[in-house]
Write a protein that holds these residues in place. Structure first.
Motif, short mmCIF file in Angstrom:
data_model
loop_
_atom_site.label_atom_id
_atom_site.label_comp_id
_atom_site.label_asym_id
_atom_site.label_seq_id
_atom_site.Cartn_x
_atom_site.Cartn_y
_atom_site.Cartn_z
N GLY A 1 24.21 -21.70 86.59
CA GLY A 1 25.58 -22.17 86.39
C GLY A 1 25.86 -23.50 87.06
N GLN A 2 24.92 -23.98 87.88
CA GLN A 2 25.12 -25.23 88.61
C GLN A 2 24.20 -26.30 88.03
OE1 GLN A 2 24.38 -23.95 92.64
NE2 GLN A 2 26.52 -23.43 92.97
N ARG A 3 24.58 -26.82 86.90
CA ARG A 3 23.74 -27.76 86.18
C ARG A 3 24.24 -29.18 86.39
NH1 ARG A 3 24.24 -24.15 80.66
NH2 ARG A 3 23.06 -22.34 81.41
N ASN A 4 23.32 -30.11 86.23
CA ASN A 4 23.73 -31.51 86.27
C ASN A 4 23.70 -32.09 84.86
OD1 ASN A 4 21.11 -32.35 85.59
ND2 ASN A 4 20.49 -32.59 87.71
N PRO A 5 24.08 -33.33 84.68
CA PRO A 5 24.17 -33.89 83.32
C PRO A 5 22.85 -33.92 82.55
CG PRO A 5 25.38 -35.25 84.89
CD PRO A 5 24.61 -34.27 85.70
N PHE A 6 21.72 -33.78 83.23
CA PHE A 6 20.43 -33.84 82.54
C PHE A 6 20.06 -32.53 81.86
CE2 PHE A 6 19.98 -36.81 86.21
CZ PHE A 6 20.01 -37.98 85.47
N PHE A 7 20.63 -31.42 82.29
CA PHE A 7 20.29 -30.11 81.78
C PHE A 7 20.46 -30.07 80.25
CE2 PHE A 7 20.95 -25.66 80.80
CZ PHE A 7 20.05 -25.02 81.63
N PRO A 8 19.56 -29.42 79.49
CA PRO A 8 18.46 -28.54 79.91
C PRO A 8 17.09 -29.20 79.98
CG PRO A 8 18.83 -28.27 77.57
CD PRO A 8 19.80 -29.33 78.04
N THR A 9 17.04 -30.48 80.30
CA THR A 9 15.78 -31.20 80.48
C THR A 9 15.83 -31.89 81.84
OG1 THR A 9 15.34 -31.52 78.13
CG2 THR A 9 14.41 -33.16 79.62
N PRO A 10 14.71 -31.97 82.54
CA PRO A 10 14.72 -32.66 83.84
C PRO A 10 15.14 -34.12 83.73
CG PRO A 10 12.72 -31.35 83.61
CD PRO A 10 13.40 -31.35 82.27
N ARG A 11 15.53 -34.68 84.85
CA ARG A 11 15.81 -36.12 84.91
C ARG A 11 14.55 -36.91 84.53
NH1 ARG A 11 17.17 -39.53 90.50
NH2 ARG A 11 16.32 -41.53 89.76
N TYR A 12 13.40 -36.39 84.92
CA TYR A 12 12.13 -37.08 84.66
C TYR A 12 11.39 -36.38 83.51
CZ TYR A 12 13.17 -38.67 89.40
OH TYR A 12 13.79 -39.19 90.51
N VAL A 13 11.18 -37.11 82.42
CA VAL A 13 10.47 -36.57 81.26
C VAL A 13 9.00 -36.97 81.37
CG1 VAL A 13 10.23 -36.66 78.74
CG2 VAL A 13 12.51 -36.65 79.80
N VAL A 14 8.12 -35.99 81.37
CA VAL A 14 6.69 -36.25 81.55
C VAL A 14 6.12 -36.97 80.32
CG1 VAL A 14 4.43 -35.22 81.98
CG2 VAL A 14 6.47 -34.22 83.02
N LEU A 15 5.38 -38.05 80.59
CA LEU A 15 4.69 -38.79 79.54
C LEU A 15 3.20 -38.49 79.53
CD1 LEU A 15 6.44 -42.26 79.99
CD2 LEU A 15 6.97 -40.51 78.28
#
Length: 228
Positions: free
Chosen positions: A186-200
């Protein structure tokens, strides 16, 4: 007009609602552009791997789902053992690479370090978010560096193993989806549901060896060998 798949089509458990838009980029630039498109429009973004660690609601997802279609594996060092020297070999794999394909590749060329993780479903990118583990091994012990797209700073970054903040089935990437260290849904940040860092991509430090190291009692008994 092409109809986007539902999450039920993309997850191994086979449940989940319809997706407004589905992207499957085949290039590094394409991945970044798809992520930037979602963030620029302010719509929810869900970057998925093999869909094996997801339980999705049946409600429609009014956002963009991105799945990395790249599957390249590259040996960064000399593949042959160095006589009397360091046996470490670095290999790099695109985030979309099937995890078990990477394990099989490493074994085929005589490298040890991730063989205990064979059979775990999913992709290379997801493996470091979750810090997958089995039979006494964790992916954290073999990760050398992780190349990511930073959605906040909008730059490509290279994170060291230390930067990844690995813990039991977690990482700094996974924790970046939430507003608190407790990973409370319930405590999500604006990036949810993906991390701030997207793996390349992920690079691994493996070792030349004719055999793997058995570090788990149950596995040792099954193989009839001693631990170690």
């Amino acid at each position: 007009m092409t109809t986007s798949p539902s999450f039920a089509d993309l997850t191994t458990i086979g449940v989940g609602g319809r997706i407004a838009r589905f992207e499957q980029p085949t290039s590094r630039v394409g991945i970044i552009e798809a992520v930037e498109d979602a963030d620029g429009k302010g719509v929810p973004l869900c970057v998925i791997g093999g869909g094996s660690n997801m339980l999705v609601a049946d409600a429609d997802f009014d956002g963009i789902v991105v799945r990395d279609a790249r599957q390249e594996i590259v040996v960064l060092d000399e593949a042959a053992p160095v006589e009397g020297g360091d046996t470490t070999v670095h290999i790099s794999a695109d985030a979309g690479t099937n995890w078990d394909d990477l394990v099989a590749f490493s074994i085929q060329i005589g490298l040890e370090g991730i063989e205990g993780l064979s059979g775990i479903p999913g992709t290379v990118g997801a493996s470091v978010v979750q810090n997958i583990g089995a039979y006494g091994q964790e992916v954290a012990t073999s990760v050398f560096a992780v190349e990511v797209w930073d959605r906040e700073s909008k730059v490509v970054r290279t994170l060291s193993s230390e930067d990844m903040g690995f813990g039991y089935r977690t990482s700094a990437l996974k924790r970046s989806m939430y507003a608190s260290a407790g990973n409370v849904a319930g405590q999500r940040n604006p990036f949810f549901p993906t991390p701030r860092y997207v793996v390349l991509s992920v690079s691994f430090a493996l070792r030349h060896s004719d055999t793997g190291v058995v570090a788990f009692d149950q596995l040792a008994r099954a193989l009839r060998v001693d631990i170690g």
